[in-house]
Design a protein around this motif. Structure first.
Motif, PDB file in Angstrom:
ATOM      1  N   THR A  51       1.192  -1.348  -0.245  1.00  0.00           N
ATOM      2  CA  THR A  51      -0.262   0.031   0.125  1.00  0.00           C
ATOM      3  C   THR A  51       1.111   1.251  -0.440  1.00  0.00           C
ATOM      4  OG1 THR A  51      -0.056   0.012   2.420  1.00  0.00           O
ATOM      5  CG2 THR A  51      -2.130  -1.022   1.226  1.00  0.00           C
ATOM      6  N   GLY A  52      -0.115   2.030  -0.435  1.00  0.00           N
ATOM      7  CA  GLY A  52       1.091   2.973  -0.759  1.00  0.00           C
ATOM      8  C   GLY A  52       0.610   4.335  -1.289  1.00  0.00           C
ATOM      9  N   GLU A  53       0.339   6.169  -0.784  1.00  0.00           N
ATOM     10  CA  GLU A  53       0.013   6.690  -1.214  1.00  0.00           C
ATOM     11  C   GLU A  53       0.620   7.864  -2.700  1.00  0.00           C
ATOM     12  OE1 GLU A  53      -0.238  12.170   0.592  1.00  0.00           O
ATOM     13  OE2 GLU A  53       0.359  10.299   1.643  1.00  0.00           O
ATOM     14  N   VAL A  54       0.157   7.730  -3.365  1.00  0.00           N
ATOM     15  CA  VAL A  54      -0.154   8.530  -4.607  1.00  0.00           C
ATOM     16  C   VAL A  54       0.756   9.835  -4.697  1.00  0.00           C
ATOM     17  CG1 VAL A  54      -0.729   9.181  -7.155  1.00  0.00           C
ATOM     18  CG2 VAL A  54      -2.037   7.460  -6.192  1.00  0.00           C
ATOM     19  N   LEU A  55       1.956   9.581  -5.192  1.00  0.00           N
ATOM     20  CA  LEU A  55       2.884  11.395  -4.330  1.00  0.00           C
ATOM     21  C   LEU A  55       2.457  12.086  -6.804  1.00  0.00           C
ATOM     22  CD1 LEU A  55       6.277  10.448  -3.403  1.00  0.00           C
ATOM     23  CD2 LEU A  55       3.987  11.088  -2.398  1.00  0.00           C
ATOM     24  N   SER A  56       2.451  11.060  -7.597  1.00  0.00           N
ATOM     25  CA  SER A  56       2.703  12.224  -8.872  1.00  0.00           C
ATOM     26  C   SER A  56       2.145  10.902  -9.900  1.00  0.00           C
ATOM     27  CB  SER A  56       3.883  13.280  -9.038  1.00  0.00           C
ATOM     28  OG  SER A  56       5.148  11.661  -9.118  1.00  0.00           O
ATOM     29  N   LYS A  57       1.244  11.667 -10.898  1.00  0.00           N
ATOM     30  CA  LYS A  57       1.096  10.656 -12.159  1.00  0.00           C
ATOM     31  C   LYS A  57       1.524  11.254 -13.674  1.00  0.00           C
ATOM     32  CE  LYS A  57      -3.855  11.249 -12.597  1.00  0.00           C
ATOM     33  NZ  LYS A  57      -5.603  10.679 -12.417  1.00  0.00           N
ATOM     34  N   GLN A  58       1.415  10.442 -14.383  1.00  0.00           N
ATOM     35  CA  GLN A  58       1.762  10.880 -15.608  1.00  0.00           C
ATOM     36  C   GLN A  58       1.423   9.890 -16.667  1.00  0.00           C
ATOM     37  OE1 GLN A  58       5.511  12.721 -15.271  1.00  0.00           O
ATOM     38  NE2 GLN A  58       6.943  11.109 -15.923  1.00  0.00           N
ATOM     39  N   PHE A  59       1.641  10.356 -17.950  1.00  0.00           N
ATOM     40  CA  PHE A  59       1.833   9.374 -18.566  1.00  0.00           C
ATOM     41  C   PHE A  59       3.235   9.592 -19.265  1.00  0.00           C
ATOM     42  CE2 PHE A  59      -2.590   9.121 -18.825  1.00  0.00           C
ATOM     43  CZ  PHE A  59      -3.002   8.163 -18.846  1.00  0.00           C
ATOM     44  N   THR A  60       3.603   8.341 -19.818  1.00  0.00           N
ATOM     45  CA  THR A  60       4.596   8.490 -20.856  1.00  0.00           C
ATOM     46  C   THR A  60       4.602   9.613 -22.186  1.00  0.00           C
ATOM     47  OG1 THR A  60       4.255   6.629 -22.087  1.00  0.00           O
ATOM     48  CG2 THR A  60       5.588   6.172 -20.486  1.00  0.00           C
ATOM     49  N   TYR A  61       5.792   9.789 -22.530  1.00  0.00           N
ATOM     50  CA  TYR A  61       5.726  10.611 -24.071  1.00  0.00           C
ATOM     51  C   TYR A  61       5.362   9.627 -24.856  1.00  0.00           C
ATOM     52  CZ  TYR A  61       7.512  14.685 -21.134  1.00  0.00           C
ATOM     53  OH  TYR A  61       7.911  15.295 -19.717  1.00  0.00           O
ATOM     54  N   THR A  62       5.716   8.787 -24.949  1.00  0.00           N
ATOM     55  CA  THR A  62       5.485   7.195 -26.019  1.00  0.00           C
ATOM     56  C   THR A  62       5.097   6.380 -25.762  1.00  0.00           C
ATOM     57  OG1 THR A  62       6.881   6.544 -26.512  1.00  0.00           O
ATOM     58  CG2 THR A  62       7.509   8.649 -27.484  1.00  0.00           C
ATOM     59  N   GLY A  63       3.907   5.812 -26.126  1.00  0.00           N
ATOM     60  CA  GLY A  63       3.296   4.592 -25.951  1.00  0.00           C
ATOM     61  C   GLY A  63       2.252   4.788 -25.005  1.00  0.00           C
ATOM     62  N   ASP A  64       1.805   5.766 -24.162  1.00  0.00           N
ATOM     63  CA  ASP A  64       0.262   5.826 -23.133  1.00  0.00           C
ATOM     64  C   ASP A  64       0.563   4.863 -22.070  1.00  0.00           C
ATOM     65  OD1 ASP A  64      -1.132   8.175 -24.791  1.00  0.00           O
ATOM     66  OD2 ASP A  64      -2.350   6.886 -26.028  1.00  0.00           O
ATOM     67  N   VAL A  94      -7.494   7.098  -9.811  1.00  0.00           N
ATOM     68  CA  VAL A  94      -6.803   7.321  -9.424  1.00  0.00           C
ATOM     69  C   VAL A  94      -6.875   9.022  -9.422  1.00  0.00           C
ATOM     70  CG1 VAL A  94      -3.814   7.238  -8.579  1.00  0.00           C
ATOM     71  CG2 VAL A  94      -5.679   4.700  -8.967  1.00  0.00           C
ATOM     72  N   THR A  95      -6.305   9.756  -8.295  1.00  0.00           N
ATOM     73  CA  THR A  95      -5.401  11.058  -7.870  1.00  0.00           C
ATOM     74  C   THR A  95      -4.728  11.086  -7.446  1.00  0.00           C
ATOM     75  OG1 THR A  95      -6.709  11.421  -6.235  1.00  0.00           O
ATOM     76  CG2 THR A  95      -7.787  11.785  -9.018  1.00  0.00           C
ATOM     77  N   ALA A  96      -3.909  12.258  -7.129  1.00  0.00           N
ATOM     78  CA  ALA A  96      -2.598  12.279  -6.445  1.00  0.00           C
ATOM     79  C   ALA A  96      -3.298  12.727  -5.221  1.00  0.00           C
ATOM     80  CB  ALA A  96      -2.032  13.838  -6.975  1.00  0.00           C
ATOM     81  N   ASN A  97      -2.227  11.966  -3.714  1.00  0.00           N
ATOM     82  CA  ASN A  97      -3.064  11.870  -2.498  1.00  0.00           C
ATOM     83  C   ASN A  97      -3.615  10.663  -2.030  1.00  0.00           C
ATOM     84  OD1 ASN A  97      -1.310  14.412  -1.588  1.00  0.00           O
ATOM     85  ND2 ASN A  97      -2.927  15.806  -2.535  1.00  0.00           N
ATOM     86  N   ASP A  98      -3.953   9.936  -3.261  1.00  0.00           N
ATOM     87  CA  ASP A  98      -4.794   8.184  -3.329  1.00  0.00           C
ATOM     88  C   ASP A  98      -4.374   8.018  -2.361  1.00  0.00           C
ATOM     89  OD1 ASP A  98      -7.077   9.918  -3.624  1.00  0.00           O
ATOM     90  OD2 ASP A  98      -7.784   8.225  -5.698  1.00  0.00           O
ATOM     91  N   HIS A  99      -4.682   6.789  -1.684  1.00  0.00           N
ATOM     92  CA  HIS A  99      -4.359   5.506  -0.644  1.00  0.00           C
ATOM     93  C   HIS A  99      -4.016   4.407  -1.935  1.00  0.00           C
ATOM     94  CE1 HIS A  99      -1.880   7.240   2.839  1.00  0.00           C
ATOM     95  NE2 HIS A  99      -3.269   8.485   3.371  1.00  0.00           N
ATOM     96  N   LEU A 100      -3.525   3.861  -1.784  1.00  0.00           N
ATOM     97  CA  LEU A 100      -3.776   2.455  -2.521  1.00  0.00           C
ATOM     98  C   LEU A 100      -3.260   1.530  -2.647  1.00  0.00           C
ATOM     99  CD1 LEU A 100      -2.564   4.215  -6.637  1.00  0.00           C
ATOM    100  CD2 LEU A 100      -4.782   4.066  -5.478  1.00  0.00           C
ATOM    101  N   PHE A 101      -3.623   0.068  -3.219  1.00  0.00           N
ATOM    102  CA  PHE A 101      -3.191  -0.838  -2.854  1.00  0.00           C
ATOM    103  C   PHE A 101      -2.879  -1.689  -3.973  1.00  0.00           C
ATOM    104  CE2 PHE A 101      -3.500  -5.728  -3.043  1.00  0.00           C
ATOM    105  CZ  PHE A 101      -3.136  -6.232  -2.200  1.00  0.00           C
TER     106      PHE A 101
END
Length: 127
Positions: A51-64, A94-101
């Motif tokens: 488990t952990g907290e989302v600090l950031s999320k982003q798509f790669t420049y190629t390949g989605d 998923v958004t920033a600061n969400d807690h995920l499994f």
């Protein structure tokens, strides 16, 4: 077989069964699925869940493909969700600061450990 021989065989079977139960109780990690927790000592090829907290999320420049930076309590790990494994589905929930499994496989990318998710259902938002 004589009566004494039968008793010896039964006692040997009981001893082996007792050793098997003791081994399963005291020496197993309690995880029959072969999935352990992620840590800095994880190695490529390990199946992990954490488990952990989302600090950031982003798509790669190629390949989605989706890349998440997750604070798992002992540090930060990159979680990679390939586009063919539900990257857009994970991004939508998923958004920033969400807690995920998260469940996935440890791999090495550019000298750093990352967790690669095999399916969108392997990423769950915790309440």
């Amino acid at each position: 077989m004589e009566k004494e021989e039968k008793i010896v065989v039964i006692l040997l079977c009981m001893a082996l069964l007792s050793l098997g139960i003791a081994y399963a109780t005291f020496f197993s990690d309690g995880n029959a699925s072969g999935v352990g927790g992620f840590s800095s000592s994880s190695v490529p090829g390990d199946n992990v869940q954490f488990t952990g907290e989302v600090l950031s999320k982003q798509f790669t420049y190629t390949g989605d493909h989706l890349v998440l930076d997750i604070d798992y309590g002992q540090g930060v790990v990159m979680v990679f969700v390939p586009s063919g494994n539900g990257a857009k589905d994970v991004d939508s929930k998923v958004t920033a600061n969400d807690h995920l499994f998260i469940k996935g496989t440890v791999e090495e990318y550019m000298g750093e450990l990352e967790v690669v998710v095999q399916d969108a259902k392997d990423v769950s938002v915790l309440e």
